[in-house]
Motif scaffolding. Structure first.
Motif, PDB file in Angstrom:
ATOM      1  N   UNK A 295      41.446  21.683  44.185  1.00  0.00           N
ATOM      2  CA  UNK A 295      42.818  21.049  44.370  1.00  0.00           C
ATOM      3  C   UNK A 295      43.353  20.811  42.945  1.00  0.00           C
ATOM      4  N   UNK A 296      42.477  20.581  41.956  1.00  0.00           N
ATOM      5  CA  UNK A 296      42.914  20.217  40.664  1.00  0.00           C
ATOM      6  C   UNK A 296      43.518  21.491  39.765  1.00  0.00           C
ATOM      7  N   UNK A 297      43.133  22.495  40.114  1.00  0.00           N
ATOM      8  CA  UNK A 297      43.673  23.738  39.510  1.00  0.00           C
ATOM      9  C   UNK A 297      44.969  23.924  39.490  1.00  0.00           C
ATOM     10  N   UNK A 298      46.057  23.718  38.464  1.00  0.00           N
ATOM     11  CA  UNK A 298      47.408  23.778  38.852  1.00  0.00           C
ATOM     12  C   UNK A 298      47.906  24.729  37.628  1.00  0.00           C
ATOM     13  N   UNK A 299      49.197  25.055  38.099  1.00  0.00           N
ATOM     14  CA  UNK A 299      50.169  25.530  37.042  1.00  0.00           C
ATOM     15  C   UNK A 299      49.652  26.892  36.297  1.00  0.00           C
ATOM     16  N   UNK A 300      49.442  26.659  34.869  1.00  0.00           N
ATOM     17  CA  UNK A 300      48.601  27.775  34.124  1.00  0.00           C
ATOM     18  C   UNK A 300      47.296  28.261  34.846  1.00  0.00           C
ATOM     19  N   UNK A 301      46.466  27.354  35.366  1.00  0.00           N
ATOM     20  CA  UNK A 301      45.357  27.749  35.962  1.00  0.00           C
ATOM     21  C   UNK A 301      45.696  28.727  37.052  1.00  0.00           C
ATOM     22  N   UNK A 302      46.638  28.466  37.837  1.00  0.00           N
ATOM     23  CA  UNK A 302      47.216  29.059  39.010  1.00  0.00           C
ATOM     24  C   UNK A 302      47.496  30.346  38.589  1.00  0.00           C
ATOM     25  N   UNK A 303      48.252  30.708  37.518  1.00  0.00           N
ATOM     26  CA  UNK A 303      48.736  32.001  36.805  1.00  0.00           C
ATOM     27  C   UNK A 303      47.526  32.803  36.631  1.00  0.00           C
ATOM     28  N   UNK A 304      46.642  32.250  36.133  1.00  0.00           N
ATOM     29  CA  UNK A 304      45.391  32.998  35.697  1.00  0.00           C
ATOM     30  C   UNK A 304      44.702  33.365  36.811  1.00  0.00           C
ATOM     31  N   UNK A 305      44.431  32.568  37.572  1.00  0.00           N
ATOM     32  CA  UNK A 305      43.566  32.809  39.095  1.00  0.00           C
ATOM     33  C   UNK A 305      44.301  33.746  39.771  1.00  0.00           C
ATOM     34  N   UNK A 306      45.742  33.594  40.076  1.00  0.00           N
ATOM     35  CA  UNK A 306      46.474  34.776  40.800  1.00  0.00           C
ATOM     36  C   UNK A 306      46.316  36.148  40.297  1.00  0.00           C
ATOM     37  N   UNK A 307      46.376  36.208  39.003  1.00  0.00           N
ATOM     38  CA  UNK A 307      46.446  37.309  38.104  1.00  0.00           C
ATOM     39  C   UNK A 307      45.116  38.020  38.134  1.00  0.00           C
ATOM     40  N   UNK A 308      44.051  37.380  38.022  1.00  0.00           N
ATOM     41  CA  UNK A 308      42.738  37.859  38.386  1.00  0.00           C
ATOM     42  C   UNK A 308      42.478  38.446  39.670  1.00  0.00           C
ATOM     43  N   UNK A 309      42.985  37.590  40.835  1.00  0.00           N
ATOM     44  CA  UNK A 309      42.763  38.055  42.169  1.00  0.00           C
ATOM     45  C   UNK A 309      43.502  38.958  42.544  1.00  0.00           C
ATOM     46  N   UNK A 310      44.653  39.161  42.046  1.00  0.00           N
ATOM     47  CA  UNK A 310      45.636  40.323  42.579  1.00  0.00           C
ATOM     48  C   UNK A 310      45.217  41.539  41.929  1.00  0.00           C
ATOM     49  N   UNK A 311      44.635  41.494  40.719  1.00  0.00           N
ATOM     50  CA  UNK A 311      44.332  42.844  40.246  1.00  0.00           C
ATOM     51  C   UNK A 311      42.869  43.196  40.589  1.00  0.00           C
ATOM     52  N   UNK A 312      42.257  42.482  41.503  1.00  0.00           N
ATOM     53  CA  UNK A 312      40.843  42.851  41.804  1.00  0.00           C
ATOM     54  C   UNK A 312      40.027  42.715  40.615  1.00  0.00           C
ATOM     55  N   UNK A 313      40.201  41.754  39.719  1.00  0.00           N
ATOM     56  CA  UNK A 313      39.596  41.458  38.617  1.00  0.00           C
ATOM     57  C   UNK A 313      38.365  40.412  38.832  1.00  0.00           C
ATOM     58  N   UNK A 314      38.450  39.665  40.050  1.00  0.00           N
ATOM     59  CA  UNK A 314      37.836  38.467  40.065  1.00  0.00           C
ATOM     60  C   UNK A 314      37.673  37.964  41.647  1.00  0.00           C
ATOM     61  N   UNK A 315      36.685  37.145  41.935  1.00  0.00           N
ATOM     62  CA  UNK A 315      36.652  36.755  43.155  1.00  0.00           C
ATOM     63  C   UNK A 315      36.802  35.167  42.927  1.00  0.00           C
ATOM     64  N   UNK A 316      37.829  34.600  43.785  1.00  0.00           N
ATOM     65  CA  UNK A 316      38.063  33.148  43.759  1.00  0.00           C
ATOM     66  C   UNK A 316      36.844  32.198  44.554  1.00  0.00           C
ATOM     67  N   UNK A 317      36.333  31.465  44.208  1.00  0.00           N
ATOM     68  CA  UNK A 317      35.295  30.340  44.785  1.00  0.00           C
ATOM     69  C   UNK A 317      35.987  29.063  44.876  1.00  0.00           C
ATOM     70  N   UNK A 318      35.819  28.308  45.833  1.00  0.00           N
ATOM     71  CA  UNK A 318      36.151  26.780  45.830  1.00  0.00           C
ATOM     72  C   UNK A 318      37.107  26.457  46.986  1.00  0.00           C
ATOM     73  N   UNK A 319      37.992  25.695  46.446  1.00  0.00           N
ATOM     74  CA  UNK A 319      39.193  25.256  47.547  1.00  0.00           C
ATOM     75  C   UNK A 319      40.294  25.567  47.099  1.00  0.00           C
ATOM     76  N   UNK A 320      41.582  25.453  47.735  1.00  0.00           N
ATOM     77  CA  UNK A 320      42.874  25.918  47.540  1.00  0.00           C
ATOM     78  C   UNK A 320      43.319  25.267  46.188  1.00  0.00           C
ATOM     79  N   UNK A 321      44.080  25.649  45.498  1.00  0.00           N
ATOM     80  CA  UNK A 321      44.652  25.029  44.139  1.00  0.00           C
ATOM     81  C   UNK A 321      45.876  24.041  44.573  1.00  0.00           C
ATOM     82  N   UNK A 350      51.225  40.086  43.023  1.00  0.00           N
ATOM     83  CA  UNK A 350      51.560  40.585  44.405  1.00  0.00           C
ATOM     84  C   UNK A 350      52.605  40.010  45.274  1.00  0.00           C
ATOM     85  N   UNK A 351      53.460  39.169  44.379  1.00  0.00           N
ATOM     86  CA  UNK A 351      54.827  38.650  44.553  1.00  0.00           C
ATOM     87  C   UNK A 351      54.820  37.438  45.256  1.00  0.00           C
ATOM     88  N   UNK A 352      53.699  36.867  45.228  1.00  0.00           N
ATOM     89  CA  UNK A 352      53.357  35.461  46.100  1.00  0.00           C
ATOM     90  C   UNK A 352      53.800  34.199  45.287  1.00  0.00           C
TER      91      UNK A 352
END
Length: 418
Positions: A295-321, A350-352
Motif C-alpha cells: 500500500x505504500x508503493x505509489x506513483x512511479x512505483x505503480x508505473x514500473x509495476x504496471x509495465x512489468x506486469x502487463x508485459x508479462x515480465x514479472x509477477x507481482x507479490x504483496x498487497x494492492x498498491x 493494458x490501458x488500466x
C-alpha cells in the motif's frame, strides 16, 4: 519531507520572472494561464475558469505574499491536492528532494480529495519518520498541536519542515488509535537502491530494494543489475514496498532495463493520449523477475509495476498498491516560485487507470502488524526468512526459474529457507 510531485519537465519562464518584478498581479495571471492551457480536466472541476481570472485580477496586490495567498486560493477551486503553488523556499526544497537529498523528517504526503485528510503515502527508509514508526496510510491529525482539519498540503509541508536538529510533534490516526510522535528533523542523503546476492535458492537470487525514484535511481539500478548479473544469479526480486514514487523519467529508464519490447506507460491529457513511452531494446537482463509491492508503493512505483506486469515480465507479490495515477508537470514561475500542475493521467500498457484503485498483486501476501513493526525496528530483517512477503516472492521466483529451465515444479511444497 517530500512533496507528492512527479516531475516530467520544467522549462524556465524568464518572461514571468520579469513581469513579476513589476507587478504581483502578473504572477497571478501567469499561473492562471498555465492552468488554463495545461490542466488535465477541461471543466476545471466544473468551475468557470474565465470568471476566476476576472475575480482574481480585479483584486489589488501589495506584496508577493498577497499574490501567493491569492494563487493558493485560486488553485483550491480545482479541488486537486497535487496542483499546487510553491513559494521560493518551497520550490527550492522540492528541487532538493528530487535530487536525492532532503531536509526534514522523511515523509511523503497526499491529501484525500474527499475528506481533505493528510495521509502518509510512505515514510522514506532510514529517515527520522521511519525510525520513529510513522507508517503508510497514517492520517496526520495535528502538527505541533495544531489541527490539520482544513489545512492544505503546502501548509502542512511548511509546518513539518524546519531547521535540522529541531523537533516536530506529529499526532496521527492509525485505524482506531491516536498516536503521537516527537521527531527530530535531519538532513538526509538518500541512496535509493540497495542490492545483494542471496543464496536462498540454488544458483543465487539478486535482491534489489528501490526506495525512491530520485535522480540517482536509474544509475544506481543499472549498477545493481549489472553487478548481480556478473555474479551469475538465477533470478531477481525487485522490492518496491513503501516506495512513494518520484520522477516519471526514472521509472521509464528503469523499466527499459528489464524488457526489450513493449509499452511502458501512456499519458492521457484532456485532448486524449498525449504520449506513449516504450522499451528501446536495451534490457540488461532477461532473468526471471518477481516484484514486491504494498500500500505504500505509489506513483512511479505503480508505473514500473504496471509495465512489468502487463508485459508479462514479472509477477507481482504483496498487497494492492497506493493508487496515484496522476502526472504533474513542475515549472518555475515568478521570481523563484514553482507550480505543480496535474496535466495528465497515466495508463498501464493494458490501458488500466489505477488512480484511487491501485494495482492488485498477482499473488497476495499480507503481513501482520507485529511483523511489520519487528522489521521496522530491525531493517536487516527485510528481505530475509523473517519477511513473509519476501519468502512468498522466493516461492514464486523458484517456480519461474524452474519454468524457464523447463523443469517441473509445484507450489504446494513449502520453501525451506536457511
Amino acid at each position: 519531507m517530500l512533496s507528492t510531485v512527479t516531475i516530467i519537465g520544467a522549462g524556465i519562464h524568464l518572461k514571468g520572472q520579469a513581469f513579476f518584478q513589476e507587478s504581483p498581479k502578473e504572477l497571478v495571471d501567469e499561473v492562471w494561464q498555465i492552468i488554463d492551457k495545461n490542466y488535465v480536466d477541461a471543466t476545471f472541476n466544473q468551475v468557470d475558469w474565465r470568471a476566476v481570472r476576472t475575480e482574481f485580477l480585479d483584486r489589488s496586490y501589495e506584496s508577493s505574499e498577497d499574490a501567493y495567498d491569492a494563487i493558493r486560493e485560486m488553485l483550491e477551486k480545482l479541488d486537486d491536492p497535487y496542483t499546487r503553488f510553491m513559494d521560493p523556499d518551497e520550490f527550492r526544497s522540492m528541487q532538493i528532494d528530487t535530487s536525492g537529498e532532503l531536509t526534514g523528517v522523511g515523509i511523503q504526503l497526499s491529501q484525500d480529495q474527499e475528506t481533505q485528510e493528510l495521509i502518509v503515502i510512505s515514510p522514506i527508509e532510514e529517515t527520522p519518520a521511519f525510525d520513529a514508526g510513522i507508517q503508510s496510510q497514517d492520517v496526520i491529525t495535528q502538527i505541533d498541536g495544531q489541527s490539520t482539519e482544513g489545512m492544505d498540503i503546502n501548509e502542512a509541508v511548511n509546518l513539518i519542515r524546519g531547521r535540522v536538529g529541531t523537533d516536530v510533534v506529529l499526532t496521527i490516526r492509525r485505524g482506531e488509535r491516536e498516536l503521537e510522535f516527537n521527531i527530530t528533523r535531519a538532513r538526509i542523503e538518500i541512496h535509493p537502491v540497495r542490492h545483494s546476492r542471496k543464496d536462498d535458492l540454488p544458483g543465487g537470487v539478486g535482491y534489489i530494494r528501490l526506495t525512491q525514484f530520485s535522480q540517482l535511481a536509474a544509475d544506481e539500478m543499472r549498477t545493481a543489475i549489472q553487478e548481480l548479473e556478473a555474479e551469475g544469479i538465477e533470478g531477481f526480486i525487485l522490492d518496491l514496498r513503501s516506495n512513494p514514487g518520484g520522477l516519471l523519467q526514472a521509472s521509464i529508464e528503469i523499466a527499459r532495463m528489464w524488457f526489450d519490447e513493449g509499452d511502458i506507460v501512456s499519458t492521457v491529457n484532456r485532448q486524449g493520449v498525449a504520449e506513449v513511452q516504450r522499451a528501446n531494446g536495451r534490457a540488461l537482463t532477461d532473468k526471471p523477475l518477481v516484484v514486491l509491492i504494498d500500500g505504500g508503493s505509489a506513483s512511479a512505483s505503480e508505473i514500473l509495476s504496471g509495465a512489468l506486469r502487463d508485459n508479462d515480465r514479472a509477477v507481482l507479490v504483496g498487497t494492492t498498491s497506493f493508487g496515484k495515477g496522476l502526472v504533474q508537470s513542475v515549472r518555475p514561475v515568478g521570481n523563484g516560485g514553482g507550480l505543480a500542475v496535474t496535466i495528465a493521467r497515466y495508463l498501464t500498457p493494458n490501458g488500466i487507470d489505477i488512480d484511487k484503485e491501485g494495482i492488485p498483486p498477482d499473488v497476495e501476501e499480507e503481513i501482520s502488524e507485529e511483523i511489520r513493526e519487528e522489521m521496522r525496528m530491525d531493517r536487516t530483517l527485510i528481505g530475509t526468512e523473517r519477511d513473509p512477503q519476501y519468502v512468498r516472492a522466493l516461492e514464486v521466483l523458484r517456480e519461474k526459474i524452474a519454468a524457464a529451465n523447463g523443469e517441473a515444479t509445484t507450489s504446494s511444497v513449502p520453501l525451506a529457507v536457511p
